[in-house]
Design an enzyme around this catalytic site. Structure first.
Site, mmCIF file in Angstrom:
data_model
loop_
_atom_site.group_PDB
_atom_site.id
_atom_site.type_symbol
_atom_site.label_atom_id
_atom_site.label_comp_id
_atom_site.label_asym_id
_atom_site.label_seq_id
_atom_site.Cartn_x
_atom_site.Cartn_y
_atom_site.Cartn_z
ATOM 1 C CG ASP A 33 -1.504 -0.837 2.025
ATOM 2 O OD1 ASP A 33 -2.128 -2.101 0.565
ATOM 3 O OD2 ASP A 33 -1.314 -1.591 2.956
ATOM 4 C CG HIS A 137 15.240 -13.485 21.145
ATOM 5 N ND1 HIS A 137 17.100 -12.782 22.220
ATOM 6 C CD2 HIS A 137 14.556 -12.312 21.493
ATOM 7 C CE1 HIS A 137 16.482 -11.735 22.618
ATOM 8 N NE2 HIS A 137 15.355 -11.243 22.174
ATOM 9 C CE LYS A 141 16.655 -10.762 18.761
ATOM 10 N NZ LYS A 141 16.179 -10.134 17.504
ATOM 11 N N GLY A 147 19.725 -6.742 19.592
ATOM 12 C CA GLY A 147 19.722 -5.461 19.962
ATOM 13 C C GLY A 147 19.941 -4.926 21.838
#
Ligand SMILES: NC(=O)c1ccc[n+]([C@@H]2O[C@H](COP(=O)([O-])OP(=O)(O)OC[C@H]3O[C@@H](n4cnc5c(N)ncnc54)[C@H](OP(=O)(O)O)[C@@H]3O)[C@@H](O)[C@H]2O)c1
Length: 228
Positions: A33, A137, A141, A147
């Site tokens: 979009d 994680h 990932k 981070g």
């Protein structure tokens, strides 16, 4: 508010859900979009009060520039573009600072509190403690260290002068677990944040948008989360 959310991915869709639950009117755009921020013209943004961006490092700069040029306020959750921050500040200043601009590497209030606890706990490194950072994680990932782990490492280093090693694990469906472990011959201190879902990010981003409404200038979430 009339909120336009850019990005309908994992985080953007949760932000839309939280914003609706908090009584806002929400529209959302995905990549198709809005190629090169083409949907963000002044005319199409006329009725929008606030934009929230959770897209990609490749898309976010065009989005930010288009919103600031249209005099609109924007909350940016997308990461990976901070080298461009001085240029964005310049655009904001040139535009007469008509907009509010709020960005943040981590919109979770819980993680920001965890950082504060870790900053205090880093004092242990001046008392013969040995420190390590662990992060876990989900297996999908791609990047390591996270981070958040890198930010934790910087916070501990700024507070103590010691750079800690980060060990990363990728397994199962862990949302995000970060640990600072401080070990001495007498005891062990664990400072830990364990995310249950991405909802903490989404709530922080919507509350940040509410906070930014009516304000002008450039803000980092880590400096303002206490005021939300
Ligand atoms: N600051 C924080 O607290 C925090 C927390 C979580 C994530 N993040 C960051 O937020 C970003 C998104 O994370 P995520 O996990 O939600 O990623 P994701 O699931 O991959 O979603 C990214 C979305 O961006 C859309 N997109 C790409 N270009 C666009 C454009 N020009 N206009 C509108 N939408 C566009 C994609 O749409 P299509 O699917 O249509 O291609 C996709 O849905 C990443 O940079 C991540 O590091 C930050």
């Amino acid at each position: 508010m009339n909120i336009l959310i850019l990005g309908r991915g994992k985080t953007g869709s949760l932000v839309a859900e939280v914003a609706r639950q908090r009584g806002h009117h929400v529209n959302a755009l995905g990549a198709k979009d809005n190629p090169k921020a083409s949907a963000l013209t002044a005319a199409r943004l006329a009725a929008v009060d606030m934009i929230i961006d959770f897209t990609t490092p490749a898309a976010v700069l065009d989005d930010i520039e288009a919103c600031l040029r249209a005099g609109k306020s924007i909350v940016v959750g997308t990461t990976g573009w901070y080298g461009e921050l001085p240029r964005i500040r310049q655009i904001l200043e040139k535009s007469g600072c008509g907009s509010g601009f709020l960005y943040g590497a981590n919109f979770s209030v819980g993680v920001n509190l965890f950082f504060e606890v870790a900053r205090s706990a880093a004092a242990a490194l001046q008392h013969q403690y040995f420190g390590q950072i662990f992060e876990r994680h989900h297996a999908q990932k791609k990047d390591a260290p996270s981070g958040t782990a890198a930010a934790l490492q910087r916070i501990v280093q700024d507070a103590s002068g010691t750079e800690l090693e980060i060990t990363s694990f990728r397994e199962g469906d862990v949302v995000g677990l970060h640990e600072l472990v401080l070990d001495s011959p007498n005891d062990r201190i664990y400072v830990c944040h364990d995310a249950k879902s991405r909802r903490g990010f989404a709530e922080g981003a919507v509350r940040a948008a509410e906070w930014l409404s009516g304000k002008k200038g450039c803000f980092d979430f880590k400096d303002v989360w206490r005021e939300l």
